[in-house]
Design a protein around this motif. Structure first.
Motif, PDB file in Angstrom:
ATOM      1  N   ASP A  44       0.799  -1.230   0.000  1.00 22.95           N
ATOM      2  CA  ASP A  44       0.000   0.000   0.000  1.00 22.95           C
ATOM      3  C   ASP A  44       0.831   1.280   0.000  1.00 22.95           C
ATOM      4  N   ARG A  45       2.155   1.171  -0.243  1.00 22.69           N
ATOM      5  CA  ARG A  45       2.989   2.380  -0.228  1.00 22.69           C
ATOM      6  C   ARG A  45       4.342   2.127  -0.864  1.00 22.69           C
ATOM      7  N   LYS A  65       4.122   7.303  -2.365  1.00 21.95           N
ATOM      8  CA  LYS A  65       2.778   6.990  -2.850  1.00 21.95           C
ATOM      9  C   LYS A  65       2.103   6.087  -1.830  1.00 21.95           C
ATOM     10  N   PHE A  66       0.809   6.365  -1.607  1.00 20.43           N
ATOM     11  CA  PHE A  66       0.022   5.607  -0.634  1.00 20.43           C
ATOM     12  C   PHE A  66      -1.301   5.204  -1.247  1.00 20.43           C
ATOM     13  N   ARG A 125      -4.290   6.878  -6.165  1.00 19.47           N
ATOM     14  CA  ARG A 125      -3.435   6.823  -4.982  1.00 19.47           C
ATOM     15  C   ARG A 125      -3.076   8.249  -4.576  1.00 19.47           C
TER      16      ARG A 125
END
Length: 156
Positions: free
Chosen positions: A36-37, A53-54, A61
């Motif tokens: 997720d990141r 980025k998340f 995102r």
């Protein structure tokens, strides 16, 4: 913070080359990745950008980007996980959008991926004919995955 709607495609033909408006050689490497990141450093000529980025959605995102001193970027390269991704980005205009067509080098030589990052979702009917199969959401085509894994045999 910017919301990023990003779609990725394989490229089906060379027709995109007629509409290139800018060419940018670059390298990028990852300092951290998770499902997720990701945290990466991208170096272009004499500039360096730290990007975080998340999110886990295929197309949307959260993205944070910050310029960093080149000396810091070079020092951070020692902490890279996996391989350094080398590519030449071609900015290509189609209608009212700029597509980023990445021609990969090194371990991924021969791979060409087009990305479209927009604040809005572009209908399929408005996409250029030179785009091939959409690979949005296919983890193998994420740059972070390419830095950490071996190239799948069917990637071209």
């Amino acid at each position: 913070m910017a919301k990023e709607i990003e779609r990725k495609f394989l490229v089906a033909s060379e027709d995109w080359r007629e509409a290139v408006v800018e060419v940018l050689p670059m390298q990028q490497f990852y300092l951290a990745t998770a499902p997720d990141r990701s945290v990466r450093v991208r170096i272009r000529e004499d500039t360096a950008i730290l990007t975080m980025k998340f999110g886990v959605q295929d197309r949307v995102r959260d993205e944070f980007e910050y310029p960093i001193p080149m000396a810091d970027a070079e020092e951070m390269r020692a902490y890279a996980i996996g391989r350094v991704i080398k590519k030449v980005r071609h900015k290509v205009r189609h209608r009212n959008h700029i597509y980023e067509v990445d021609v990969f080098g090194g371990d991924y030589s021969g791979l060409v991926i087009a990305e479209l990052e927009t604040p809005d979702d572009v209908p399929d009917a408005d996409l250029p004919a030179w785009l091939g199969r959409e690979v949005t959401g296919e983890v193998a085509y994420y740059n972070a995955s390419m830095a950490l894994r071996e190239r799948p045999g069917d990637m071209l």
